[in-house]
Design a protein around this motif. Structure first.
Motif, PDB file in Angstrom:
ATOM      1  N   GLU A 220       0.792  -1.282  -0.163  1.00 15.51           N
ATOM      2  CA  GLU A 220       0.123  -0.045  -0.032  1.00 15.51           C
ATOM      3  C   GLU A 220       0.796   1.226   0.142  1.00 15.51           C
ATOM      4  O   GLU A 220       0.507   2.260  -0.531  1.00 15.51           O
ATOM      5  N   GLU A 221       2.035   1.189   0.628  1.00 12.42           N
ATOM      6  CA  GLU A 221       2.803   2.340   0.463  1.00 12.42           C
ATOM      7  C   GLU A 221       3.754   2.332  -0.850  1.00 12.42           C
ATOM      8  O   GLU A 221       4.685   3.219  -0.838  1.00 12.42           O
ATOM      9  N   LYS A 222       3.360   1.545  -1.537  1.00 12.71           N
ATOM     10  CA  LYS A 222       4.253   1.719  -3.061  1.00 12.71           C
ATOM     11  C   LYS A 222       5.690   1.376  -3.148  1.00 12.71           C
ATOM     12  O   LYS A 222       6.482   1.732  -3.743  1.00 12.71           O
ATOM     13  N   THR A 223       5.838   0.294  -2.089  1.00  8.91           N
ATOM     14  CA  THR A 223       7.479  -0.110  -2.105  1.00  8.91           C
ATOM     15  C   THR A 223       7.302  -1.643  -2.489  1.00  8.91           C
ATOM     16  O   THR A 223       6.203  -2.337  -2.321  1.00  8.91           O
ATOM     17  N   ILE A 224       8.399  -2.010  -2.895  1.00  4.01           N
ATOM     18  CA  ILE A 224       8.574  -3.548  -2.964  1.00  4.01           C
ATOM     19  C   ILE A 224       9.188  -4.282  -1.903  1.00  4.01           C
ATOM     20  O   ILE A 224      10.456  -3.837  -1.357  1.00  4.01           O
ATOM     21  N   PRO A 225       8.692  -5.320  -1.243  1.00  4.39           N
ATOM     22  CA  PRO A 225       9.255  -5.671  -0.204  1.00  4.39           C
ATOM     23  C   PRO A 225      10.447  -6.494  -0.203  1.00  4.39           C
ATOM     24  O   PRO A 225      10.696  -6.822  -1.414  1.00  4.39           O
ATOM     25  N   ASP A 226      11.313  -6.636   0.733  1.00  2.00           N
ATOM     26  CA  ASP A 226      12.649  -7.304   0.395  1.00  2.00           C
ATOM     27  C   ASP A 226      12.249  -8.736  -0.022  1.00  2.00           C
ATOM     28  O   ASP A 226      13.084  -9.409  -0.721  1.00  2.00           O
ATOM     29  N   THR A 227      11.527  -9.325   0.746  1.00  2.00           N
ATOM     30  CA  THR A 227      11.035 -10.793   0.155  1.00  2.00           C
ATOM     31  C   THR A 227      10.610 -11.208  -1.026  1.00  2.00           C
ATOM     32  O   THR A 227      10.902 -11.970  -1.733  1.00  2.00           O
ATOM     33  N   THR A 228       9.983 -10.102  -1.870  1.00  2.00           N
ATOM     34  CA  THR A 228       9.395 -10.217  -3.044  1.00  2.00           C
ATOM     35  C   THR A 228      10.793  -9.979  -4.058  1.00  2.00           C
ATOM     36  O   THR A 228      10.670 -10.523  -5.073  1.00  2.00           O
ATOM     37  N   LYS A 229      11.759  -9.223  -3.619  1.00  2.00           N
ATOM     38  CA  LYS A 229      12.859  -8.886  -4.448  1.00  2.00           C
ATOM     39  C   LYS A 229      13.537 -10.269  -4.625  1.00  2.00           C
ATOM     40  O   LYS A 229      13.977 -10.565  -5.471  1.00  2.00           O
ATOM     41  N   LYS A 230      13.735 -10.858  -3.242  1.00  3.64           N
ATOM     42  CA  LYS A 230      14.326 -12.058  -3.155  1.00  3.64           C
ATOM     43  C   LYS A 230      13.891 -12.984  -4.081  1.00  3.64           C
ATOM     44  O   LYS A 230      14.273 -13.957  -4.722  1.00  3.64           O
ATOM     45  N   ALA A 231      12.352 -13.236  -3.896  1.00  2.72           N
ATOM     46  CA  ALA A 231      11.653 -14.114  -4.522  1.00  2.72           C
ATOM     47  C   ALA A 231      11.850 -14.289  -6.145  1.00  2.72           C
ATOM     48  O   ALA A 231      12.047 -15.197  -6.869  1.00  2.72           O
TER      49      ALA A 231
END
Length: 263
Positions: free
Chosen positions: A17-28
């Protein structure tokens, strides 16, 4: 066995919702790419709106503007512009009603009027600034998607007057405008045809109303925990929310990533 392909919506899916990419998503996403699995963005956005996401995730293939403009590894493979005559009729009608439009080309977007409160609200939700204004933009370039900005009580005016177009709500008083039958699912099919891939080897993550066809069409449709009820109803699997490791958990759940190697 052919390597699978994974399609990711952006807002509420790759982004929180904050328009950020979670670190776990980047890793996945990185782990999928290391395994030789195709990773593709599938969004209602114009490419200009998500270049930074492509760069962050090293993704150069996308289904944009709800299936209207498709690119694989930087090369255009499908484009389906809207009839300019229909756009002119829409423009005339919105102007007379005090409503507004935005026009989306393959690499840009323009608003029809200045300082319209509904446009401001829609782009604020995307955490983006008000677009440049050019009410004649559609006359000089191919337009693949429009945005209609009006109140809910006025939507039927356009639904009835333009039966050859689809209006998909994406925010309060904001609708994507597409040719009837257009959807992310169409764009996905076009990409799979080019890659000579089977639909059962495809996976799709989404959360919104414009993801329904995609979640239904893909071999495995995965709804985010924060998805609208309609998306959850048609999905094969429901993962956690975009801000709670939803992409990573979903990929583990469908067997594309191994929990022991990730966590």
């Amino acid at each position: 066995m052919q390597k699978p392909i994974v399609f990711f919506d952006i807002d509420g899916t790759l982004l929180t919702e904050e328009k950020t990419i979670p670190d776990t998503t980047k890793k996945a996403v990185r782990l999928l790419q290391e395994k030789g699995i195709h990773t593709v963005i599938a969004t209602g956005r114009v490419p200009k709106m998500f270049y930074w996401i492509q760069k962050e995730l090293n993704i150069d293939s996308y289904v944009s503007m709800n299936g209207q403009y498709v690119v694989f590894e930087g090369k255009e493979i499908y484009a389906n512009p809207i009839d300019p005559k229909r756009l002119q009729s829409l423009s005339e009608m919105t102007e007379s009603n005090g409503h507004a439009l935005a026009y989306c080309s393959h690499n840009d977007f323009k608003a029809s009027v200045k300082n319209h409160p509904f446009i401001e609200s829609g782009f604020d939700a995307l955490m983006m600034s008000y677009p440049e204004v050019n009410p004649e933009f559609y006359k000089h370039t191919s337009i693949y998607q429009g945005h209609l900005y009006c109140k809910d009580k006025d939507e039927k005016l356009y639904f009835d007057h333009f039966p050859d177009l689809s209006f998909v709500k994406w925010h309060d008083c904001a609708y994507d405008i597409l040719p009837k039958g257009a959807s992310k699912a169409v764009g996905i099919r076009k990409m799979l045809e080019v890659l000579d891939m089977k639909i059962e080897d495809s996976f799709a993550f989404g959360d919104g109303l414009n993801d329904l066809e995609m979640l239904t069409e893909a071999g495995t449709g995965i709804a985010m925990g924060n998805a609208v009820p309609e998306a959850k109803a048609v999905a094969d699997i429901i993962t956690t929310s975009s801000s709670n490791n939803g992409i990573l958990n979903g990929l583990i759940q469908v067997g594309l990533l191994e929990r022991d190697l990730v966590l």
